[in-house]
Design a protein around this motif. Structure first.
Motif, mmCIF file in Angstrom:
data_model
loop_
_atom_site.group_PDB
_atom_site.id
_atom_site.type_symbol
_atom_site.label_atom_id
_atom_site.label_comp_id
_atom_site.label_asym_id
_atom_site.label_seq_id
_atom_site.Cartn_x
_atom_site.Cartn_y
_atom_site.Cartn_z
ATOM 1 N N PRO A 262 0.811 -1.221 0.000
ATOM 2 C CA PRO A 262 0.000 0.000 0.000
ATOM 3 C C PRO A 262 0.847 1.276 0.000
ATOM 4 N N LEU A 263 2.133 1.151 0.317
ATOM 5 C CA LEU A 263 3.020 2.319 0.334
ATOM 6 C C LEU A 263 3.668 2.578 -1.018
ATOM 7 N N GLU A 264 3.472 1.658 -1.952
ATOM 8 C CA GLU A 264 4.021 1.829 -3.297
ATOM 9 C C GLU A 264 3.109 2.771 -4.082
ATOM 10 N N ARG A 265 3.582 3.972 -4.337
ATOM 11 C CA ARG A 265 2.738 4.997 -4.956
ATOM 12 C C ARG A 265 2.748 4.934 -6.480
ATOM 13 N N GLU A 266 3.871 4.560 -7.057
ATOM 14 C CA GLU A 266 4.003 4.596 -8.509
ATOM 15 C C GLU A 266 3.634 3.244 -9.112
ATOM 16 N N ASN A 267 2.701 3.242 -10.039
ATOM 17 C CA ASN A 267 2.244 2.026 -10.720
ATOM 18 C C ASN A 267 1.765 0.965 -9.726
ATOM 19 N N SER A 268 1.117 1.406 -8.650
ATOM 20 C CA SER A 268 0.683 0.480 -7.608
ATOM 21 C C SER A 268 -0.522 -0.340 -8.061
ATOM 22 N N LEU A 269 -0.490 -1.640 -7.745
ATOM 23 C CA LEU A 269 -1.616 -2.529 -8.021
ATOM 24 C C LEU A 269 -2.459 -2.754 -6.772
ATOM 25 N N TYR A 270 -2.095 -2.091 -5.674
ATOM 26 C CA TYR A 270 -2.831 -2.257 -4.420
ATOM 27 C C TYR A 270 -4.232 -1.676 -4.534
ATOM 28 N N ASN A 271 -5.224 -2.476 -4.145
ATOM 29 C CA ASN A 271 -6.620 -2.040 -4.129
ATOM 30 C C ASN A 271 -7.193 -2.410 -2.768
ATOM 31 N N PRO A 272 -7.497 -1.432 -1.908
ATOM 32 C CA PRO A 272 -7.969 -1.736 -0.552
ATOM 33 C C PRO A 272 -9.288 -2.500 -0.515
ATOM 34 N N ASP A 273 -10.002 -2.528 -1.632
ATOM 35 C CA ASP A 273 -11.284 -3.237 -1.689
ATOM 36 C C ASP A 273 -11.163 -4.645 -2.258
ATOM 37 N N ARG A 274 -9.935 -5.066 -2.623
ATOM 38 C CA ARG A 274 -9.754 -6.374 -3.246
ATOM 39 C C ARG A 274 -8.623 -7.159 -2.582
ATOM 40 N N PRO A 275 -8.827 -7.623 -1.342
ATOM 41 C CA PRO A 275 -7.794 -8.466 -0.727
ATOM 42 C C PRO A 275 -7.682 -9.793 -1.464
ATOM 43 N N ALA A 276 -6.477 -10.321 -1.535
ATOM 44 C CA ALA A 276 -6.285 -11.625 -2.170
ATOM 45 C C ALA A 276 -6.832 -12.746 -1.293
ATOM 46 N N PHE A 277 -6.700 -12.563 0.031
ATOM 47 C CA PHE A 277 -7.176 -13.554 0.994
ATOM 48 C C PHE A 277 -7.845 -12.835 2.162
ATOM 49 N N THR A 278 -8.764 -13.538 2.811
ATOM 50 C CA THR A 278 -9.415 -13.013 4.005
ATOM 51 C C THR A 278 -9.445 -14.103 5.070
ATOM 52 N N MET A 279 -9.030 -13.750 6.289
ATOM 53 C CA MET A 279 -9.130 -14.660 7.431
ATOM 54 C C MET A 279 -10.276 -14.184 8.308
ATOM 55 N N VAL A 280 -11.211 -15.083 8.595
ATOM 56 C CA VAL A 280 -12.370 -14.744 9.415
ATOM 57 C C VAL A 280 -12.385 -15.665 10.629
ATOM 58 N N GLY A 281 -12.432 -15.069 11.831
ATOM 59 C CA GLY A 281 -12.386 -15.858 13.056
ATOM 60 C C GLY A 281 -13.636 -15.701 13.896
ATOM 61 N N THR A 282 -13.848 -16.656 14.803
ATOM 62 C CA THR A 282 -14.970 -16.606 15.732
ATOM 63 C C THR A 282 -14.435 -16.483 17.152
ATOM 64 N N ALA A 283 -15.332 -16.195 18.090
ATOM 65 C CA ALA A 283 -14.946 -16.087 19.494
ATOM 66 C C ALA A 283 -14.517 -17.435 20.058
ATOM 67 N N HIS A 284 -14.844 -18.524 19.360
ATOM 68 C CA HIS A 284 -14.492 -19.870 19.817
ATOM 69 C C HIS A 284 -13.181 -20.369 19.213
ATOM 70 N N GLY A 285 -12.439 -19.471 18.563
ATOM 71 C CA GLY A 285 -11.117 -19.832 18.068
ATOM 72 C C GLY A 285 -11.090 -20.579 16.757
ATOM 73 N N HIS A 286 -12.175 -20.512 15.988
ATOM 74 C CA HIS A 286 -12.182 -21.160 14.672
ATOM 75 C C HIS A 286 -11.964 -20.100 13.599
ATOM 76 N N TRP A 287 -10.978 -20.345 12.730
ATOM 77 C CA TRP A 287 -10.629 -19.404 11.665
ATOM 78 C C TRP A 287 -10.764 -20.077 10.307
ATOM 79 N N THR A 288 -11.232 -19.307 9.337
ATOM 80 C CA THR A 288 -11.342 -19.790 7.968
ATOM 81 C C THR A 288 -10.620 -18.817 7.047
ATOM 82 N N MET A 289 -9.763 -19.355 6.190
ATOM 83 C CA MET A 289 -9.049 -18.539 5.212
ATOM 84 C C MET A 289 -9.737 -18.679 3.863
ATOM 85 N N LEU A 290 -10.131 -17.545 3.291
ATOM 86 C CA LEU A 290 -10.836 -17.519 2.018
ATOM 87 C C LEU A 290 -9.983 -16.835 0.960
#
Length: 200
Positions: free
Chosen positions: A24-52
């Motif tokens: 995100p700090l690369e200003r010139e010709n940056s391909l970073y898009n804050p709305d398009r993560p390559a992966f998402t980790m989602v966790g619960t209060a019970h310690g279960h995580w899923t990587m999407l």
């Protein structure tokens, strides 16, 4: 510092992490898009995580934008379950990890390929031992000089419990070292380390 590998953006409650392949700090010709993560980790209060993943591996390497099976859907690439275990007079944080073992990259993809069950790898925590002399849990990090932290862990293949494939440990103030090897990818190893934020 070293070269950029990945960037993670964490939710305030620490139960969601978005992982980006571009700086995100690369200003010139940056391909970073804050709305398009390559992966998402989602966790619960019970310690279960899923990587999407935003698209399956077949879509990423196909000449088509999406395969007919995965259009508009994220694919699950890893699950992590946290537990605790009594060891001597201490308590060790543990995690069990499961993820597809094979990446089937082909020129064509579709429901008959994407929906085919894949072999899974299972990782388990290598438990520390209680040391009476220092009155603490200790773990051999194979040559790394590490500092005590509840977030330190080692993972091994379930069918080869002495074969460590990932280790994460505190090596300085607010600095952690992450070592990993096949069958893990850098994204999976990085994502697993992020799930320890609540360990204390």
């Amino acid at each position: 510092g070293g070269e950029f590998l990945m960037y993670a953006k964490l939710a305030r409650d620490g139960r969601r992490a978005e992982i980006f392949l571009y700086d995100p700090l690369e200003r010139e010709n940056s391909l970073y898009n804050p709305d398009r993560p390559a992966f998402t980790m989602v966790g619960t209060a019970h310690g279960h995580w899923t990587m999407l993943q935003d698209r399956c591996d077949l879509c990423r390497h196909s000449r088509h934008a999406f395969c007919s099976s995965c259009r508009g859907k994220q694919s699950e690439v890893m699950t992590v379950q946290h537990t605790k275990e009594d060891v001597g007079e201490g308590i060790s944080h543990c995690m069990d990890v499961a993820f597809p073992l094979d990446s089937r990259w082909q020129d064509e993809c579709g429901p008959e390929v994407c929906n085919t069950p894949r072999k899974e790898a299972q990782l388990i925590t290598k438990l520390p031992v209680w040391n009476e002399r220092v009155e603490s849990l200790v773990l051999d990090f194979q040559g790394r000089t590490v500092q005590a932290s509840a977030k330190n862990f080692q993972l091994a293949l379930e069918d080869e419990p002495e074969h460590v494939v990932c280790q994460y440990a505190k090596i300085g103030t607010d600095t952690f070292g992450l070592d990993f090897k096949y069958p893990l990818t850098v994204a999976q190893a990085f994502a697993m380390s992020l799930t320890t934020l609540h360990w204390a």
